[in-house]
Each structure stands twice: as structure tokens, then as C-alpha cells.
Design a protein around this motif. Structure first.
Motif, PDB file in Angstrom:
ATOM      1  N   TRP A 163      93.716  20.364  26.714  1.00 42.05           N
ATOM      2  CA  TRP A 163      92.550  19.767  26.941  1.00 42.05           C
ATOM      3  C   TRP A 163      92.122  19.151  28.451  1.00 42.05           C
ATOM      4  O   TRP A 163      91.144  19.128  28.776  1.00 42.05           O
ATOM      5  N   LYS A 164      93.391  18.807  29.076  1.00 43.78           N
ATOM      6  CA  LYS A 164      93.336  18.634  30.657  1.00 43.78           C
ATOM      7  C   LYS A 164      92.464  19.655  31.396  1.00 43.78           C
ATOM      8  O   LYS A 164      91.759  19.403  32.127  1.00 43.78           O
ATOM      9  N   LEU A 165      93.208  20.865  30.971  1.00 44.57           N
ATOM     10  CA  LEU A 165      92.546  22.119  31.618  1.00 44.57           C
ATOM     11  C   LEU A 165      91.323  22.278  31.272  1.00 44.57           C
ATOM     12  O   LEU A 165      90.422  22.683  32.238  1.00 44.57           O
ATOM     13  N   ILE A 166      90.816  22.086  30.173  1.00 47.06           N
ATOM     14  CA  ILE A 166      89.528  22.051  29.608  1.00 47.06           C
ATOM     15  C   ILE A 166      88.494  21.432  30.533  1.00 47.06           C
ATOM     16  O   ILE A 166      87.493  21.926  30.894  1.00 47.06           O
ATOM     17  N   LYS A 167      88.822  20.067  30.407  1.00 44.25           N
ATOM     18  CA  LYS A 167      88.106  19.171  31.362  1.00 44.25           C
ATOM     19  C   LYS A 167      88.210  19.502  32.856  1.00 44.25           C
ATOM     20  O   LYS A 167      87.168  19.426  33.478  1.00 44.25           O
ATOM     21  N   GLN A 168      89.035  20.164  33.380  1.00 48.78           N
ATOM     22  CA  GLN A 168      89.122  20.491  34.706  1.00 48.78           C
ATOM     23  C   GLN A 168      88.124  21.744  35.070  1.00 48.78           C
ATOM     24  O   GLN A 168      87.364  21.523  35.956  1.00 48.78           O
ATOM     25  N   GLU A 190     100.229  25.743  31.788  1.00 49.07           N
ATOM     26  CA  GLU A 190      98.683  25.252  31.185  1.00 49.07           C
ATOM     27  C   GLU A 190      97.684  26.417  30.621  1.00 49.07           C
ATOM     28  O   GLU A 190      97.303  25.909  29.697  1.00 49.07           O
ATOM     29  N   PHE A 191      97.849  27.651  31.026  1.00 48.77           N
ATOM     30  CA  PHE A 191      96.777  28.576  30.490  1.00 48.77           C
ATOM     31  C   PHE A 191      97.652  29.076  28.997  1.00 48.77           C
ATOM     32  O   PHE A 191      96.873  29.470  28.254  1.00 48.77           O
ATOM     33  N   SER A 192      99.077  28.945  28.962  1.00 48.09           N
ATOM     34  CA  SER A 192      99.537  29.171  27.857  1.00 48.09           C
ATOM     35  C   SER A 192      99.311  28.156  26.757  1.00 48.09           C
ATOM     36  O   SER A 192      98.887  28.528  25.345  1.00 48.09           O
ATOM     37  N   ALA A 193      99.114  26.868  26.999  1.00 48.68           N
ATOM     38  CA  ALA A 193      98.520  25.805  26.287  1.00 48.68           C
ATOM     39  C   ALA A 193      97.264  26.075  25.743  1.00 48.68           C
ATOM     40  O   ALA A 193      97.084  25.813  24.705  1.00 48.68           O
ATOM     41  N   LEU A 194      96.196  26.417  26.780  1.00 43.82           N
ATOM     42  CA  LEU A 194      94.861  26.766  26.562  1.00 43.82           C
ATOM     43  C   LEU A 194      94.799  27.764  25.224  1.00 43.82           C
ATOM     44  O   LEU A 194      94.099  27.794  24.548  1.00 43.82           O
ATOM     45  N   THR A 219      79.107  18.307  19.020  1.00 43.64           N
ATOM     46  CA  THR A 219      80.082  17.782  19.832  1.00 43.64           C
ATOM     47  C   THR A 219      81.526  18.031  19.141  1.00 43.64           C
ATOM     48  O   THR A 219      81.557  17.781  18.158  1.00 43.64           O
ATOM     49  N   ALA A 220      82.572  18.457  20.285  1.00 39.63           N
ATOM     50  CA  ALA A 220      83.481  18.704  19.883  1.00 39.63           C
ATOM     51  C   ALA A 220      84.567  17.494  20.302  1.00 39.63           C
ATOM     52  O   ALA A 220      84.634  16.945  21.412  1.00 39.63           O
ATOM     53  N   TYR A 221      85.249  17.215  19.118  1.00 40.64           N
ATOM     54  CA  TYR A 221      86.104  15.993  19.266  1.00 40.64           C
ATOM     55  C   TYR A 221      87.616  16.646  19.214  1.00 40.64           C
ATOM     56  O   TYR A 221      88.003  17.158  18.406  1.00 40.64           O
ATOM     57  N   TYR A 222      88.517  16.127  20.066  1.00 39.96           N
ATOM     58  CA  TYR A 222      89.905  16.315  20.025  1.00 39.96           C
ATOM     59  C   TYR A 222      90.571  15.006  20.323  1.00 39.96           C
ATOM     60  O   TYR A 222      90.240  14.239  21.422  1.00 39.96           O
ATOM     61  N   SER A 223      91.456  14.446  19.527  1.00 37.71           N
ATOM     62  CA  SER A 223      92.283  13.258  19.681  1.00 37.71           C
ATOM     63  C   SER A 223      91.308  12.198  19.799  1.00 37.71           C
ATOM     64  O   SER A 223      90.317  11.984  19.033  1.00 37.71           O
ATOM     65  N   SER A 224      91.212  11.470  20.987  1.00 34.71           N
ATOM     66  CA  SER A 224      90.289  10.414  21.245  1.00 34.71           C
ATOM     67  C   SER A 224      89.424  10.808  21.930  1.00 34.71           C
ATOM     68  O   SER A 224      88.772   9.980  22.721  1.00 34.71           O
ATOM     69  N   GLU A 225      89.131  12.202  22.703  1.00 39.35           N
ATOM     70  CA  GLU A 225      88.159  12.479  23.545  1.00 39.35           C
ATOM     71  C   GLU A 225      87.239  13.608  22.912  1.00 39.35           C
ATOM     72  O   GLU A 225      87.313  13.952  21.819  1.00 39.35           O
ATOM     73  N   SER A 226      86.148  13.564  23.598  1.00 43.95           N
ATOM     74  CA  SER A 226      85.138  14.753  23.128  1.00 43.95           C
ATOM     75  C   SER A 226      84.566  15.400  24.378  1.00 43.95           C
ATOM     76  O   SER A 226      84.676  15.062  25.481  1.00 43.95           O
ATOM     77  N   ILE A 227      83.751  16.460  24.082  1.00 42.96           N
ATOM     78  CA  ILE A 227      83.081  17.268  25.179  1.00 42.96           C
ATOM     79  C   ILE A 227      81.971  18.168  24.421  1.00 42.96           C
ATOM     80  O   ILE A 227      81.893  18.359  23.161  1.00 42.96           O
TER      81      ILE A 227
END
Length: 619
Positions: A163-168, A190-194, A219-227
Motif C-alpha cells: 500500500w505504501k508503494l501504491i501511494k508513492q 516492495e514490488f513482490s508485495a505489490l 473508492t478503494a479501502y484498505y485497512s484504515s486508508e483509502s484511494i
């Protein structure tokens, strides 16, 4: 972007919680003709608070604004371990749904009005389920937001890292130096996680296709965040922009994962519109055909196997002609009905070529696809000839001549016999890391041996083998730009790899052409890039075997093909097929690549009188 939600607390009941106290009577009352149910979820001050829900029937024309939830139910082991209160009594739900409701409900003293399939449809009432399923397209179109629940934190797959990589990536403009620098500097972890994130269950649920593409806002929600959903889609587009960088720095020996990054995840839910690429609703000419949708999403999953069809027919151009959604119909009858409809609707027999290498647990007629994809070897699904661009045209412009007999279970199809399979090599089965190509090289060696024993090794024969062993295409269509090579270079690559990696196969009298050491070095046969190219070709060979006919035609056939099977061209089918005589009828084994007849050459011979038309009764 939606505000950040608080983290998931540890006070959510565990899956081992006792089911005592669950409601023993149904909370559902019959719906009116134009009604749907909404769930009214009470606000909470903390995620630790229990979830209280009430069912409210409303008219579909009501101005009440609501959300519609899009989520994956999760594994069967978690289906009834979640707990909420429905109409004041404890009610079992999936673990996924309980966590989603805890996250999405309001904390500002306002109730959340939301449509949720598992709660708003009485799953035990098949008549209501049929009626509501037919309305789902409108339910999602009228929602003010489709809330996409991608799931809670998952430490085992590094979901937070993904998710951090998605945001970046989302924060980088397209075609920018910042994006290129991010790819160069990011670690492989990071890319393996993605890649794992894009393979989450949500992206493989068939109902999601309709839910996403009927949304006016998502809107996509993951854990406590969204995009916003469009921003998540654009992440894949941005990765496509830096494809070469990704391949060179991270995915040189793993083309499948590179493919997953750019066409998996959110892109895996794509719907092709025939008239326009706009975001307009899926109506009329703007809607894709059911045939295209079934082909695109056949790998999706569904709790009810009938939903592999029912889950997407509502957004197809076939919506009005398919017939009623009927949950009283068996899975077998649903798939037979679907195959008949697609044959009649498309005027083509191409649909029957999807069915091959299957265990046939549903006891379907051999010409009817099992959309559940229950293959003998499920690690990789066999790659069909339909993925090739431009497409083949073995039957030219001929029109099909078909009939459905014996209550629709027997397909009568006109065509002609081309040849009989004389020899069949060992089948290829790809498993393990893509960079491990030795097992494929062993089978390649067997294929080459069978080929030269039954066809020959003259220069023109080499060209035939170079086309045939990978079905006329070197790689999957998504990788053609990366691994497009001349047929002669394909053989140099494989023969060179055999010479270096499996030297015991190269000895006096060996059928493998030897390459001098300078050629091996110049071609860098042991490079990761070359292994990736071999692995990509192996995906074409997977679950197939090389065959040679009595007239020395070479083919790439389904792994269940065997000596004595027949090769036929059916009118109105773009691909030759392998048929097996069983008593007084035929069994379809599957489509087959036969070098030299894929562009209609056999039709020319048929018109000249070389072949005789006949009717095949396929059971």
C-alpha cells in the motif's frame, strides 16, 4: 482522498467465538415488486463497539442516498465466524464483512446506509435472489459511492508495504523522472508485495466486475486508508510506462509477475466496450458481448458456480437475449444453456474450443466449457489459441451448420476430417519458479526427437517446428513485444540452453544441433533474459503436447490427445479441433494448432475436393 480511518483494534471477536445467541428466525420479510433492501448501520464511537444493523425496504426510485459495498466474501472457513447484530439479534456473517463494517461505519452520529449482497438479499429464497440479482446493475449504478473493501492488514503478504508503494506511485506524475527514480530505487521486496496485493481474492471475484463498472464513483479501502478507484487504476498505467525499467531491474526472469503488475489487480477487472472507451453506462452497443466477458473473466471465482455466468450477463450486450436468471437450474444445465446461447449469438463455434484438459466433474458434454476452470494441472491454466493476435481463421469465412439434439446436450456440427494423429510427444507441465527451465528443456528435447523421427530435420522442417512448438506465437500476447523473436532464433535459444544446462542430452548421434562456444557466448544463453524468454515460451507449451499426423502435419495439441485421434475443421470455427471416436459419436478433446492450415489452407483443399463434408455428433 477519503480521511484516514483508525487502525483495527484487537478487541474484534476471534473466529473461535461461540455462536450461542445467534438469531434462530429469519429477519427477512417479502419485498414489494419495485423494492430493494438497504442496511442501516448505526454509528459508533470506537471500532470496539458492536455492529448494529437494521434492514429497511425502499423503493428503487427512492431519493435516499446510499453506498453499495463491493468485497470478497473470503474463504469458506471464515464464512460464519463474523458477528454483527441484525434487527437486535446476533447474526453470523463472514469475517471479512464484519471487519469492513467496523471500518466503514460512521463515527459522527450519522447512520451509514449501504447495500450489501449478503445482508440485503435473502440468500435462502431463490425467487428473491433471482429477482434481486437481475436488479444489481441498477443498484450499483444508483449508489452515490461503491465502497471497495480490499481487506484488512495482512502481515504475511506485506500488504502495508504494498500500500505504501501504491501511494508513492500514485503521487508521481506519469512519464516523470520521479516515477523512473522510484522504480530504480525501490527494493524488489516492495514490488513482490505489490504483486501479491494485486492477487488478493477481491480481484478474482466475478461479481466485482459488474459492481465496479456500474459505479458512478468508487473508492478503494484498505485497512484504515483509502484511494479513489481511478487513481488505483492509474497505478497500473504508470507501471506500464516504465515497463522496460521494471523488466531490466526486477523482473528479468519473471515475466508473469511483470504482467500481474500492469494488467492484474484493478486492471484484472477490465470490461471492453465495443463502441467507446468512455465511462458511459454499459448499454446497447456500448456493452461488450457475453462471449468476450466470459473469455476475459473465466478465471474469476464465485461461491455459486452459476454466478460465473449470472455475475456478468447483466452488463453484457446479451442481457435481453440470454433469458431469465434461474437458480432452480443446475450448474450443468446453466453451462449447457450458456454454450448454446453463445454459439447461436456469435454464429461461431469458437466457444467450444475453450473446453480442453478438464476433469469434467460436472459431467458436461465435451463441447461445453466448464467456466470453473477445473483443470488437471491448475498451477498455470492452458493458454488458448484465441489469445493470439491476429486471430487464426482455419475455417475461413465459412458459416457454421449446427443443431442441438438430445435435449440440447448433443452438438451436431458440419465440417470435414483433415488427418489422423500418428505420433504424440510427452505433455509439458510447467510448475515451480519461471527461471527454472530445465524441466521444459527436457520435454522440448522429447518433442524435437518425435518431430524429426516423423517429419524430418531439413531447413524447411526446422521452420515448421519453430512455429509449431509454441503454437505460432513465441509468448503470451501481453509479452509479444518483450519476447518477439524469429523462429530460427527461438530454436537457437532452446538448443543452446540444452547444450549448456543439459549436456548429457548432447552426445554422439544426438538430434540436437550443436552451437559453437562463440555463438553460445554471443547469445548469452545463460542470461536471465534468455531464461525468461524460454519460460515465456513454456507457458505456450504448458498442458499441451506436440503431435504429428499421418501426412506429416505437425501440431500443438491438448495434453489428452493421443495416437489415433482425428484432426477436423468445423465450419464456423477459427481453430482446428481434435476429435475422438467413441462408439457412434465423437468426443471433443480440444483445439489444436496444425501448422499449414491455420489461415484457411484446408478450406481451399476442401473446395478443391480433397476433403469430404460430414456431420459430427459431438457428445
Amino acid at each position: 482522498m477519503a480521511p484516514r480511518l483508525p487502525p483495527t483494534p484487537f478487541c474484534i471477536p476471534s473466529p473461535s467465538s461461540s455462536p450461542d445467541g445467534l438469531a434462530t428466525h429469519s429477519p427477512y420479510k417479502p419485498l414489494g415488486e419495485n423494492q430493494i433492501r438497504l442496511v442501516k448501520i448505526q454509528p459508533a464511537t470506537s471500532e470496539c463497539d458492536d455492529v448494529y444493523c437494521h434492514l429497511n425496504p425502499i423503493s428503487r426510485d427512492s431519493p435516499l442516498q446510499y453506498r453499495a459495498l463491493s468485497y470478497a466474501w473470503g474463504p469458506s472457513s471464515e464464512r460464519n465466524v463474523g458477528r454483527i447484530y441484525l434487527e437486535g439479534e446476533r447474526h453470523a456473517v463472514t469475517r471479512t464483512l464484519e471487519i469492513a463494517l467496523r471500518k466503514l461505519r460512521c463515527q459522527d452520529n450519522q447512520p451509514l446506509w449501504i447495500w450489501i449482497d449478503a445482508l440485503c438479499i435473502n440468500q435462502d429464497d431463490l425467487d428473491e435472489k433471482r429477482e434481486q440479482v437481475e436488479k444489481m446493475r441498477l443498484i450499483y449504478e444508483h449508489a452515490k459511492e461503491v465502497s471497495i473493501w480490499l481487506g484488512p492488514e495482512d502481515a504475511s503478504s506485506n500488504g502495508d508495504l504494498a500500500w505504501k508503494l501504491i501511494k508513492q506511485i500514485s503521487g508521481c506524475p506519469r512519464n516523470s523522472h520521479a516515477l523512473s527514480d522510484l522504480v530504480r530505487s525501490s527494493r524488489k521486496e516492495e514490488f513482490s508485495a505489490l504483486t501479491l496485493f494485486f492477487r488478493r481474492d477481491y480481484f478474482w471475484r466475478v461479481w466485482v466486475v459488474q459492481e465496479i463498472h456500474c459505479a458512478n464513483q468508487a473508492t478503494a479501502y484498505y485497512s484504515s486508508e483509502s484511494i479513489p478507484w481511478p487513481a488505483l487504476l492509474e497505478v497500473c498505467d504508470k507501471l506500464s510506462d516504465v515497463r522496460a525499467l521494471l523488466r531490466g531491474s526486477i523482473y528479468h526472469d519473471n515475466p508473469t509477475s511483470l504482467f500481474s503488475l500492469m494488467t492484474g489487480g484493478p486492471k484484472n477487472l477490465a470490461v471492453l466496450r465495443t463502441a467507446t472507451k468512455s465511462a458511459a453506462p454499459l448499454y446497447g452497443a456500448n456493452a461488450p458481448s457475453l462471449y468476450d466477458l466470459m473469455n476475459m473473466h473465466m478465471s474469476k471465482s464465485a461461491t455459486d458456480a452459476r454466478d460465473k455466468v449470472y455475475g456478468i450477463v447483466g452488463i453484457s450486450a446479451d442481457r435481453e437475449t440470454f433469458g431469465a436468471i434461474d437458480y432452480d437450474r443446475s450448474v450443468q444445465d446453466t453451462y449447457i444453456h450458456t454454450a448454446q446461447h453463445l454459439i447461436e449469438r456469435t454464429g461461431s463455434l469458437n466457444i467450444i474450443c475453450i473446453q480442453q484438459n478438464d476433469t469434467n466433474v460436472l459431467k458436461l458434454p465435451s463441447w461445453v466449457p466448464d467456466w470453473e476452470r477445473r483443470h488437471l494441472y491448475p498451477t498455470h491454466r492452458p493458454m488458448g489459441l484465441r489469445s493470439r493476435k491476429p486471430r487464426f481463421s482455419a475455417s475461413g469465412l465459412s458459416s457454421m451448420n449446427v443443431a442441438f439434439l438430445n435435449d440440447g446436450k448433443v452438438l451436431s456440427a458440419a465440417g470435414f476430417m483433415v488427418d489422423t494423429i500418428k505420433a504424440a510427444a510427452e505433455p509439458v507441465y510447467v510448475e515451480g519458479p519461471e527461471s527454472v527451465v530445465e524441466p521444459t528443456l527436457l520435454k522440448f528435447h522429447n518433442w524435437w526427437t518425435v518431430f524429426i523421427e516423423n517429419v524430418g530435420s531439413a531447413p524447411e522442417d526446422l521452420e515448421v517446428f519453430g512455429r509449431t512448438f509454441c503454437g505460432g506465437s513465441w509468448a503470451p500476447s501481453y509479452a509479444e513485444g518483450d519476447f518477439k523473436e524469429e523462429p530460427s532464433q527461438r530454436l537457437v535459444l532452446f538448443f543452446g540452453l540444452i547444450q549448456v544446462l543439459l549436456p548429457h542430452l548432447v552426445k554422439d548421434g544426438s538430434p540436437v544441433p550443436l552451437l559453437d562456444s562463440a555463438e553460445l557466448i554471443n547469445n548469452k544463453m545463460l542470461g536471465k533474459r534468455q531464461r525468461a524468454m524460454a519460460a515465456s515460451a513454456a507457458l505456450r507449451m504448458h498442458a499441451k503436447r506436440l503431435v504429428v499426423t499421418e501426412s506429416k502435419l505437425a501440431g500443438l495439441a491438448p495434453q489428452l490427445s493421443q495416437k489415433g485421434d482425428k484432426v477436423a475443421v468445423l465450419f464456423g470455427c477459427d481453430y482446428p479441433v481434435v476429435l475422438r471416436a467413441v462408439d457412434n459419436h465423437w468426443e471433443l478433446i480440444g483445439e489444436v494448432y496444425i501448422d499449414g492450415i491455420m489461415e484457411g489452407q484446408a478450406m481451399t483443399d476442401y473446395r478443391s475436393g480433397k476433403f469430404t463434408e460430414q456431420t459430427f455428433y459431438i457428445y
